[in-house]
Design an enzyme around this catalytic site. Structure first.
Site, PDB file in Angstrom:
ATOM      1  N   GLU A 147       1.033  -1.311  -0.110  1.00  0.00           N
ATOM      2  CA  GLU A 147       0.344   0.014   0.140  1.00  0.00           C
ATOM      3  C   GLU A 147       0.528   1.316   0.247  1.00  0.00           C
ATOM      4  O   GLU A 147       2.030   1.313   0.321  1.00  0.00           O
ATOM      5  CB  GLU A 147      -0.724  -0.100   1.117  1.00  0.00           C
ATOM      6  N   HIS A 148       0.076   2.374   0.246  1.00  0.00           N
ATOM      7  CA  HIS A 148       0.577   3.840  -0.037  1.00  0.00           C
ATOM      8  C   HIS A 148       1.690   3.543   0.804  1.00  0.00           C
ATOM      9  O   HIS A 148       2.306   3.974   1.944  1.00  0.00           O
ATOM     10  CB  HIS A 148      -0.374   4.664   0.382  1.00  0.00           C
ATOM     11  N   ASP A 149       3.296   4.279   0.551  1.00  0.00           N
ATOM     12  CA  ASP A 149       4.305   5.567   1.387  1.00  0.00           C
ATOM     13  C   ASP A 149       4.558   3.907   2.309  1.00  0.00           C
ATOM     14  O   ASP A 149       5.221   4.126   3.050  1.00  0.00           O
ATOM     15  CB  ASP A 149       3.442   5.847   2.250  1.00  0.00           C
TER      16      ASP A 149
END
Ligand code: JB2
Length: 223
Positions: A147-149
């Site tokens: 997922e993000h980051d």
């Protein structure tokens, strides 16, 4: 008019390793027109031809191939919980002068700002979301969700179907088993191992193993 891309010959690439994982990497490289799989390097498969590509020899043939002008490779050994051999081969080959290519399956969804290091493979159906950084010689295997980051360290291995919620940090050489889930923001230390199906809700220190739901830490060698 002929495009510049059409005039540039594809780059010959060696696949180091010739097991199951290597055949998956070959399948991806064949979809990348700029790359031409030239052969496998694997002492256990000398003399064989796999999916139409020859096994040229073991690691002892690498210096001669480099001298002849083949200069690109990818570490195509998988991992079942130990990324050390992948790291050793990558480090040695780089020191010897090999360049590394990336292998990214056309069905992987990779956000445009994701940075991906040399030698990394992202398999079919994987998702790598915005703001993530993937290091060198890493593997994001089939259907994994990053997922993000997130930050995926060099030589780390994310197995099929693992789910890393946002802002997860996977250390250098860490191994995430198939179907494991890592809670958002968790840190997985360098060379740690997370077992298949584990649910990690707390940080995992470097060099330990974590198994189960919720994941419990075991220190290798400790009773
Ligand atoms: O130092 C090496 C070396 N060490 C192992 N140099 C070279 N050139 N090759 C090496 N190998 C080779 O990697 C072995 O001789 C073997 O042929 C290959 C590993 O193949 P194997 O089929 O055992 O596993 P894999 O690594 O391709 O895939 C495993 O891990 C994946 C995560 C399998 O369990 C897969 O099913 C799994 N998806």
């Amino acid at each position: 008019m002929t495009s510049q891309a059409a005039l540039t010959p594809p780059t010959d690439v060696l696949l180091i390793g010739a097991g199951g994982h290597a055949r998956v990497v070959l399948d991806i490289l064949r979809t990348q027109p700029a790359l031409a799989p030239a052969g496998f390097i694997d002492p256990s498969h000398r003399g064989e031809t796999l999916l139409g590509v020859p096994v040229i020899g073991g690691d002892e043939v690498l210096p001669a191939l480099l001298a002849q002008g083949t200069m690109s490779a990818i570490i195509a050994i998988g991992s079942t919980g130990n990324c050390r051999r992948r790291e050793q081969l990558f480090t040695q080959c780089r020191a010897d002068g090999w360049a590394f290519v990336t292998a990214i399956h056309a069905s992987a969804v990779v956000a445009p700002d994701v940075s991906i290091g040399q030698g990394t493979a992202i398999m079919a159906g994987a998702i790598v979301n915005i703001g993530t950084t993937v290091g060198e010689n890493a593997v994001i295997n089939t259907g994994a969700v990053v997922e993000h980051d997130c930050v995926i360290g060099d030589h780390a291995y994310v197995s099929p179907g693992a789910v890393l919620c946002g802002r997860v940090h996977v250390g250098v050489g860490a191994f995430i088993g198939a179907g494991a889930t890592i809670r958002q923001g968790a840190q997985i230390g360098d060379w740690a191992v997370v077992g298949a199906g584990a649910v990690v809700i707390k940080n995992v220190p470097p060099g330990v193993m974590a198994f189960g739901v919720p994941a419990r830490v075991m220190v290798p060698g400790a009773r």
